[in-house]
Design a protein around this motif. Sequence first.
Motif, PDB file in Angstrom:
ATOM      1  N   VAL A  60       7.143  -4.013  -0.837  1.00 28.32           N
ATOM      2  CA  VAL A  60       6.634  -5.072  -1.721  1.00 28.32           C
ATOM      3  C   VAL A  60       6.569  -4.564  -3.159  1.00 28.32           C
ATOM      4  O   VAL A  60       6.670  -5.342  -4.103  1.00 28.32           O
ATOM      5  CB  VAL A  60       5.253  -5.569  -1.227  1.00 28.32           C
ATOM      6  N   ASP A  61       6.434  -3.260  -3.330  1.00 28.84           N
ATOM      7  CA  ASP A  61       6.440  -2.702  -4.679  1.00 28.84           C
ATOM      8  C   ASP A  61       7.687  -3.252  -5.385  1.00 28.84           C
ATOM      9  O   ASP A  61       8.781  -3.258  -4.809  1.00 28.84           O
ATOM     10  CB  ASP A  61       6.527  -1.164  -4.570  1.00 28.84           C
ATOM     11  N   SER A  62       7.533  -3.712  -6.623  1.00 31.68           N
ATOM     12  CA  SER A  62       8.637  -4.449  -7.262  1.00 31.68           C
ATOM     13  C   SER A  62       9.897  -3.593  -7.397  1.00 31.68           C
ATOM     14  O   SER A  62      11.013  -4.072  -7.189  1.00 31.68           O
ATOM     15  CB  SER A  62       8.197  -4.967  -8.635  1.00 31.68           C
ATOM     16  N   GLU A  63       9.716  -2.305  -7.707  1.00 31.27           N
ATOM     17  CA  GLU A  63      10.882  -1.419  -7.883  1.00 31.27           C
ATOM     18  C   GLU A  63      11.612  -1.220  -6.560  1.00 31.27           C
ATOM     19  O   GLU A  63      12.834  -1.190  -6.513  1.00 31.27           O
ATOM     20  CB  GLU A  63      10.440  -0.047  -8.414  1.00 31.27           C
ATOM     21  N   HIS A  64      10.835  -1.055  -5.491  1.00 31.51           N
ATOM     22  CA  HIS A  64      11.435  -0.780  -4.184  1.00 31.51           C
ATOM     23  C   HIS A  64      12.057  -2.032  -3.604  1.00 31.51           C
ATOM     24  O   HIS A  64      13.083  -1.973  -2.926  1.00 31.51           O
ATOM     25  CB  HIS A  64      10.388  -0.139  -3.269  1.00 31.51           C
ATOM     26  N   MET A  94       1.351   8.273 -12.950  1.00 30.50           N
ATOM     27  CA  MET A  94       1.260   8.707 -11.550  1.00 30.50           C
ATOM     28  C   MET A  94       1.843   7.625 -10.653  1.00 30.50           C
ATOM     29  O   MET A  94       2.446   7.912  -9.620  1.00 30.50           O
ATOM     30  CB  MET A  94      -0.203   8.989 -11.166  1.00 30.50           C
ATOM     31  N   ASN A  95       1.652   6.371 -11.058  1.00 30.36           N
ATOM     32  CA  ASN A  95       2.223   5.287 -10.244  1.00 30.36           C
ATOM     33  C   ASN A  95       3.729   5.484 -10.078  1.00 30.36           C
ATOM     34  O   ASN A  95       4.267   5.334  -8.978  1.00 30.36           O
ATOM     35  CB  ASN A  95       1.921   3.927 -10.884  1.00 30.36           C
ATOM     36  N   LYS A  96       4.397   5.861 -11.152  1.00 26.18           N
ATOM     37  CA  LYS A  96       5.852   6.071 -11.041  1.00 26.18           C
ATOM     38  C   LYS A  96       6.139   7.278 -10.167  1.00 26.18           C
ATOM     39  O   LYS A  96       7.103   7.294  -9.411  1.00 26.18           O
ATOM     40  CB  LYS A  96       6.454   6.238 -12.443  1.00 26.18           C
ATOM     41  N   GLY A  97       5.283   8.288 -10.273  1.00 20.54           N
ATOM     42  CA  GLY A  97       5.451   9.470  -9.429  1.00 20.54           C
ATOM     43  C   GLY A  97       5.282   9.120  -7.951  1.00 20.54           C
ATOM     44  O   GLY A  97       6.087   9.524  -7.109  1.00 20.54           O
ATOM     45  N   LEU A  98       4.241   8.330  -7.641  1.00 18.65           N
ATOM     46  CA  LEU A  98       4.038   7.916  -6.245  1.00 18.65           C
ATOM     47  C   LEU A  98       5.228   7.064  -5.804  1.00 18.65           C
ATOM     48  O   LEU A  98       5.689   7.162  -4.663  1.00 18.65           O
ATOM     49  CB  LEU A  98       2.732   7.112  -6.092  1.00 18.65           C
ATOM     50  N   GLU A  99       5.743   6.269  -6.718  1.00 22.35           N
ATOM     51  CA  GLU A  99       6.895   5.412  -6.375  1.00 22.35           C
ATOM     52  C   GLU A  99       8.165   6.221  -6.144  1.00 22.35           C
ATOM     53  O   GLU A  99       9.011   5.846  -5.337  1.00 22.35           O
ATOM     54  CB  GLU A  99       7.120   4.387  -7.483  1.00 22.35           C
ATOM     55  N   LEU A 100       8.287   7.324  -6.861  1.00 23.71           N
ATOM     56  CA  LEU A 100       9.445   8.194  -6.632  1.00 23.71           C
ATOM     57  C   LEU A 100       9.383   8.755  -5.207  1.00 23.71           C
ATOM     58  O   LEU A 100      10.377   8.757  -4.476  1.00 23.71           O
ATOM     59  CB  LEU A 100       9.429   9.308  -7.677  1.00 23.71           C
ATOM     60  N   ASN A 144       0.837  -1.205   0.000  1.00 19.36           N
ATOM     61  CA  ASN A 144       0.000   0.000   0.000  1.00 19.36           C
ATOM     62  C   ASN A 144       0.874   1.257   0.000  1.00 19.36           C
ATOM     63  O   ASN A 144       1.091   1.897   1.026  1.00 19.36           O
ATOM     64  CB  ASN A 144      -0.926  -0.052   1.241  1.00 19.36           C
ATOM     65  N   LYS A 145       1.374   1.604  -1.193  1.00 15.64           N
ATOM     66  CA  LYS A 145       2.311   2.734  -1.293  1.00 15.64           C
ATOM     67  C   LYS A 145       1.667   4.051  -0.885  1.00 15.64           C
ATOM     68  O   LYS A 145       2.320   4.977  -0.452  1.00 15.64           O
ATOM     69  CB  LYS A 145       2.888   2.824  -2.706  1.00 15.64           C
ATOM     70  N   GLU A 146       0.310   4.123  -1.054  1.00  9.75           N
ATOM     71  CA  GLU A 146      -0.372   5.385  -0.770  1.00  9.75           C
ATOM     72  C   GLU A 146      -0.172   5.812   0.686  1.00  9.75           C
ATOM     73  O   GLU A 146      -0.048   7.005   0.965  1.00  9.75           O
ATOM     74  CB  GLU A 146      -1.869   5.275  -1.097  1.00  9.75           C
TER      75      GLU A 146
HETATM   76 MG    MG Z   1       5.722  -0.750  -8.726  1.00 13.54          MG
END
Ligand code: MG
Length: 405
Positions: free
Chosen positions: A149-153, A221-227, A124-126
């Motif tokens: 858990v986000d794959s990038e992180h 936006m997903n990439k922005g939230l991930e940043l 839950n990145k939010e």
């Molecule tokens: Mg991701």
Amino acid sequence: MIGVAVLGSTGSIGESTLDVLARHPDRFRVVALAGNKNAAKLAQQVIRWRPDYAVLADESALGEFKERIAHAGITTRVLAGESGLSEVASLPETHYVMAAIVGAAGLHSTFAAVRAGKRLLLANKESLVMAGPLLISAAQASGATLLPVDSEHSAIFQCLPANTRAGETPKGVRRVLLTASGGPFLDWPIEKLAACTPEEACAHPNWVMGRKISVDSATLMNKGLELIEASLLFGLDPAQIEVLVHRQSIVHSLVEYIDGSVLAQLGSPDMRTPIAYALAWPERLGSGVEFLDLIRAARLEFCAPDLERFRCLALAQAAARAGGLQPAILNAANEIAVQAFLERRLNFLDIAGVSEAVLARMTGGPARGGLLRGLSDVLGADAEARQLACELIPTRHAMERGAHA
Ligand code: MG
Ligand code: NAD
């Protein structure tokens, strides 16, 4: 046996988590399963897993759910609402909490898990975007372990020194390269984007995900939230995080060190790998993921994102730099705009327009200082941004005409 509570078990990450857990019955026990309102699916999962607790966030589905499990002779304790989610996240028999609820709805249970000192497997990145500094300091205070858990992180975490903890800046890191598939609209011209449908936005080329994150992937936006997520989790300045479009989704992210070394994590695009890593860390577990065949993949390509066509990414970069409450405001406005797009009340390009307008209006108000002193500041900014976004959506076209007059 490690007790696991899976919050958001009826969703895409939730189901992948149960798939990994099913491969290791000797190691994990499901203590609780929780969903929003899909009584039939949660009942099916409860019948299969027989957890101690089941939670339905939406109380209106409770009657149907209880009937279904009673019919199957299941004695699982049933809880409801936000308090039920927080309760199962803090039980003594819960050791690990998978936070896989989508959106701000996951905030309180994520905090409950952290305050209770659990290992938090954070999908839950939010919640991190909204209240990252608070979440990280709560984890430091309680001794909770926060694992991405986000794959990038997960990829970045796997490329960092072994003793790295959430919120601490790892030594010797120059930059992080955050990869983005580019979503389904990577090659679409802007004119065509204005008319795209929710079905087109949700048809991701590489990943099968819930509808909200699918739209976020299409807008970037997903990439922005991930940043924002990466800068908080790894204690980095947003300027140290570069987004790299990589359409094959095989390199999940990279870390560049000051000596010129670049470490990357690769794998098939399947969330069971990062889920298994967060469950097993610092060890490894079988996940059922198809092993990577680089000869078959053949090509790994990288290019810069187009910030003109994908304005949501630029908005998130600015919010990451501003910090304070701006990420929470952006997240809230985006959630409302994405919902409106999914309900065909807003066109795709206006997701960025609404988010930008809400940010512009609110950062002129009390949120401007961006002070994030406590959760009440976050909840206040979240509520105000949602209200403003809702007001803007029906009048958006009138507003645009006004602006051009
Ligand atoms: Mg991701
Ligand atoms: P999804 O829509 O498939 O599932 C969402 C889950 O949250 C469901 O179980 C739903 O019942 C529950 N939920 C929704 N509203 C709720 C509420 N108000 N209260 C309680 N529960 C509620 O979403 P998903 O794709 O599984 O994504 C879940 C989270 O993981 C998101 O934050 C997403 O950004 C993140 N994530 C997902 C992926 C992926 O591949 N799916 C990858 C990285 C990160």
